[in-house]
Design a protein around this motif. Structure first.
Motif, PDB file in Angstrom:
ATOM      1  N   VAL A   1       0.864  -1.153   0.142  1.00  0.00           N
ATOM      2  CA  VAL A   1      -0.065  -0.012  -0.119  1.00  0.00           C
ATOM      3  C   VAL A   1       0.974   1.273   0.020  1.00  0.00           C
ATOM      4  CG1 VAL A   1      -1.789   1.070   1.129  1.00  0.00           C
ATOM      5  CG2 VAL A   1      -1.803  -1.271   1.354  1.00  0.00           C
ATOM      6  N   TYR A   2       0.698   2.061  -0.928  1.00  0.00           N
ATOM      7  CA  TYR A   2       1.635   3.247  -1.177  1.00  0.00           C
ATOM      8  C   TYR A   2       0.701   4.536  -0.579  1.00  0.00           C
ATOM      9  CZ  TYR A   2       5.019   0.885  -3.853  1.00  0.00           C
ATOM     10  OH  TYR A   2       5.794  -0.012  -4.128  1.00  0.00           O
ATOM     11  N   TYR A   3       1.656   5.159   0.396  1.00  0.00           N
ATOM     12  CA  TYR A   3       0.928   6.377   0.960  1.00  0.00           C
ATOM     13  C   TYR A   3       1.699   7.747   0.563  1.00  0.00           C
ATOM     14  CZ  TYR A   3      -1.036   3.044   4.111  1.00  0.00           C
ATOM     15  OH  TYR A   3      -1.703   1.909   4.539  1.00  0.00           O
ATOM     16  N   CYS A   4       0.995   8.698   0.274  1.00  0.00           N
ATOM     17  CA  CYS A   4       1.369  10.014   0.126  1.00  0.00           C
ATOM     18  C   CYS A   4       1.570  10.686   1.515  1.00  0.00           C
ATOM     19  CB  CYS A   4       0.524  10.773  -0.865  1.00  0.00           C
ATOM     20  SG  CYS A   4       0.903  12.507  -1.156  1.00  0.00           S
ATOM     21  N   ASN A   5       2.619  11.631   1.465  1.00  0.00           N
ATOM     22  CA  ASN A   5       3.042  12.288   2.993  1.00  0.00           C
ATOM     23  C   ASN A   5       3.465  13.709   2.573  1.00  0.00           C
ATOM     24  OD1 ASN A   5       5.483  13.216   4.753  1.00  0.00           O
ATOM     25  ND2 ASN A   5       3.996  12.133   5.929  1.00  0.00           N
ATOM     26  N   LEU A   6       2.978  14.622   3.159  1.00  0.00           N
ATOM     27  CA  LEU A   6       3.284  16.028   3.072  1.00  0.00           C
ATOM     28  C   LEU A   6       3.521  16.556   4.396  1.00  0.00           C
ATOM     29  CD1 LEU A   6       2.593  17.008   0.032  1.00  0.00           C
ATOM     30  CD2 LEU A   6       0.684  18.354   1.102  1.00  0.00           C
ATOM     31  N   LYS A   7       4.649  17.129   4.486  1.00  0.00           N
ATOM     32  CA  LYS A   7       5.083  18.003   5.675  1.00  0.00           C
ATOM     33  C   LYS A   7       4.651  19.525   5.422  1.00  0.00           C
ATOM     34  CE  LYS A   7       8.838  19.184   8.723  1.00  0.00           C
ATOM     35  NZ  LYS A   7      10.270  19.133   9.041  1.00  0.00           N
ATOM     36  N   VAL A   8       3.813  19.952   6.225  1.00  0.00           N
ATOM     37  CA  VAL A   8       3.440  21.377   6.065  1.00  0.00           C
ATOM     38  C   VAL A   8       3.805  22.195   7.372  1.00  0.00           C
ATOM     39  CG1 VAL A   8       1.520  23.054   5.600  1.00  0.00           C
ATOM     40  CG2 VAL A   8       1.490  20.824   4.421  1.00  0.00           C
ATOM     41  N   GLY A   9       4.602  23.131   7.194  1.00  0.00           N
ATOM     42  CA  GLY A   9       5.160  23.672   8.466  1.00  0.00           C
ATOM     43  C   GLY A   9       5.884  22.511   9.336  1.00  0.00           C
ATOM     44  N   SER A  10       5.388  22.328  10.463  1.00  0.00           N
ATOM     45  CA  SER A  10       6.073  21.308  11.270  1.00  0.00           C
ATOM     46  C   SER A  10       5.094  19.975  11.531  1.00  0.00           C
ATOM     47  CB  SER A  10       6.374  21.705  12.702  1.00  0.00           C
ATOM     48  OG  SER A  10       5.032  22.254  13.394  1.00  0.00           O
ATOM     49  N   LEU A  11       3.912  19.890  10.717  1.00  0.00           N
ATOM     50  CA  LEU A  11       2.875  19.124  10.523  1.00  0.00           C
ATOM     51  C   LEU A  11       3.134  17.945   9.424  1.00  0.00           C
ATOM     52  CD1 LEU A  11      -0.129  20.966  11.832  1.00  0.00           C
ATOM     53  CD2 LEU A  11       1.599  19.466  13.241  1.00  0.00           C
ATOM     54  N   TYR A  12       2.798  16.743   9.574  1.00  0.00           N
ATOM     55  CA  TYR A  12       2.668  15.739   8.530  1.00  0.00           C
ATOM     56  C   TYR A  12       1.374  15.336   8.564  1.00  0.00           C
ATOM     57  CZ  TYR A  12       8.001  15.160   9.594  1.00  0.00           C
ATOM     58  OH  TYR A  12       9.154  15.613   9.519  1.00  0.00           O
ATOM     59  N   TYR A  13       1.086  15.140   7.176  1.00  0.00           N
ATOM     60  CA  TYR A  13      -0.064  14.585   6.714  1.00  0.00           C
ATOM     61  C   TYR A  13      -0.208  13.492   5.803  1.00  0.00           C
ATOM     62  CZ  TYR A  13      -1.715  18.984   8.402  1.00  0.00           C
ATOM     63  OH  TYR A  13      -1.980  20.218   9.018  1.00  0.00           O
ATOM     64  N   TRP A  14      -1.086  12.417   5.957  1.00  0.00           N
ATOM     65  CA  TRP A  14      -1.052  11.312   5.192  1.00  0.00           C
ATOM     66  C   TRP A  14      -2.175  11.206   4.403  1.00  0.00           C
ATOM     67  CZ3 TRP A  14       3.167   8.074   5.335  1.00  0.00           C
ATOM     68  CH2 TRP A  14       4.284   8.404   6.101  1.00  0.00           C
ATOM     69  N   GLY A  15      -2.020  10.456   3.268  1.00  0.00           N
ATOM     70  CA  GLY A  15      -3.442   9.982   2.515  1.00  0.00           C
ATOM     71  C   GLY A  15      -3.605   8.825   2.803  1.00  0.00           C
ATOM     72  N   GLN A  16      -4.893   8.315   2.210  1.00  0.00           N
ATOM     73  CA  GLN A  16      -5.448   6.974   2.595  1.00  0.00           C
ATOM     74  C   GLN A  16      -4.870   5.735   2.348  1.00  0.00           C
ATOM     75  OE1 GLN A  16      -6.559   8.703   0.161  1.00  0.00           O
ATOM     76  NE2 GLN A  16      -7.037   7.161  -1.330  1.00  0.00           N
ATOM     77  N   GLY A  17      -3.956   5.929   1.156  1.00  0.00           N
ATOM     78  CA  GLY A  17      -3.205   4.655   0.680  1.00  0.00           C
ATOM     79  C   GLY A  17      -3.951   4.212  -0.415  1.00  0.00           C
ATOM     80  N   THR A  18      -3.069   3.671  -1.457  1.00  0.00           N
ATOM     81  CA  THR A  18      -3.591   3.169  -2.803  1.00  0.00           C
ATOM     82  C   THR A  18      -2.627   1.777  -2.877  1.00  0.00           C
ATOM     83  OG1 THR A  18      -3.997   3.307  -4.980  1.00  0.00           O
ATOM     84  CG2 THR A  18      -1.932   4.526  -4.164  1.00  0.00           C
ATOM     85  N   GLN A  19      -3.311   0.742  -3.108  1.00  0.00           N
ATOM     86  CA  GLN A  19      -2.814  -0.657  -3.231  1.00  0.00           C
ATOM     87  C   GLN A  19      -2.190  -0.693  -4.511  1.00  0.00           C
ATOM     88  OE1 GLN A  19      -2.588  -3.356  -1.127  1.00  0.00           O
ATOM     89  NE2 GLN A  19      -1.296  -4.238  -2.353  1.00  0.00           N
ATOM     90  N   VAL A  20      -0.740  -1.183  -4.596  1.00  0.00           N
ATOM     91  CA  VAL A  20      -0.110  -1.664  -5.940  1.00  0.00           C
ATOM     92  C   VAL A  20       0.298  -3.080  -5.705  1.00  0.00           C
ATOM     93  CG1 VAL A  20       1.971  -1.239  -7.077  1.00  0.00           C
ATOM     94  CG2 VAL A  20       0.669   0.651  -6.123  1.00  0.00           C
ATOM     95  N   THR A  21      -0.204  -4.109  -6.555  1.00  0.00           N
ATOM     96  CA  THR A  21       0.125  -5.436  -6.657  1.00  0.00           C
ATOM     97  C   THR A  21       0.978  -5.521  -7.755  1.00  0.00           C
ATOM     98  OG1 THR A  21      -1.932  -5.652  -5.319  1.00  0.00           O
ATOM     99  CG2 THR A  21      -1.042  -7.631  -6.390  1.00  0.00           C
ATOM    100  N   VAL A  22       1.927  -6.211  -7.925  1.00  0.00           N
ATOM    101  CA  VAL A  22       2.815  -6.619  -8.655  1.00  0.00           C
ATOM    102  C   VAL A  22       2.813  -8.208  -9.094  1.00  0.00           C
ATOM    103  CG1 VAL A  22       4.763  -6.475 -10.094  1.00  0.00           C
ATOM    104  CG2 VAL A  22       4.219  -4.552  -8.652  1.00  0.00           C
ATOM    105  N   SER A  23       2.288  -8.583 -10.047  1.00  0.00           N
ATOM    106  CA  SER A  23       2.324 -10.126 -10.224  1.00  0.00           C
ATOM    107  C   SER A  23       3.484 -10.635 -10.943  1.00  0.00           C
ATOM    108  CB  SER A  23       1.001 -10.562 -10.943  1.00  0.00           C
ATOM    109  OG  SER A  23       1.098 -10.222 -12.370  1.00  0.00           O
TER     110      SER A  23
END
Length: 115
Positions: free
Chosen positions: A92-114
């Motif tokens: 599961v891949y998550y986006c992350n942003l640091k705004v000022g001194s705070l960190y924010y996360w996305g909900q995640g998106t699944q990547v599956t490689v066969s």
């Protein structure tokens, strides 16, 4: 408050490509860093890439030469282009942003490689 919405995950064969997107909204006027992390089943979340506002970009050794982070400021969107995907990239891949001194996360998106 910052909201992050990821998209672009899916199922792909080894050697294939995917592009993840992370759309940001809210108070994003002071972004210090933008990054992508991933978490595979049974493993801890790990850094994939981080791009600092000063220009420094750091990739995990496992993705160097295959993954590329980019940002479209006009669209407030961050991308992760993933080429030559391997089964070990499955997570599961998550986006992350640091705004000022705070960190924010996305909900995640699944990547599956066969294989």
């Amino acid at each position: 408050q910052v909201q992050l919405v990821e998209s672009g995950g899916g199922l792909v064969q080894a050697g294939g490509s995917l592009r993840l997107s992370c759309a940001a909204s809210g108070n994003i006027f002071s972004i210090n860093a933008t990054g992508w992390y991933r978490q595979a089943p049974g493993k801890q979340r790990e850094l994939v890439v981080v791009m600092h506002s000063g220009g420094t970009t750091i990739y995990a050794d496992s993705v160097k030469g295959r993954f590329t982070i980019s940002r479209d400021n006009a669209k407030n969107t961050v991308y992760l282009q993933m080429n030559n995907l391997k089964p070990e990239d499955t997570a599961v891949y998550y986006c992350n942003l640091k705004v000022g001194s705070l960190y924010y996360w996305g909900q995640g998106t699944q990547v599956t490689v066969s294989s």
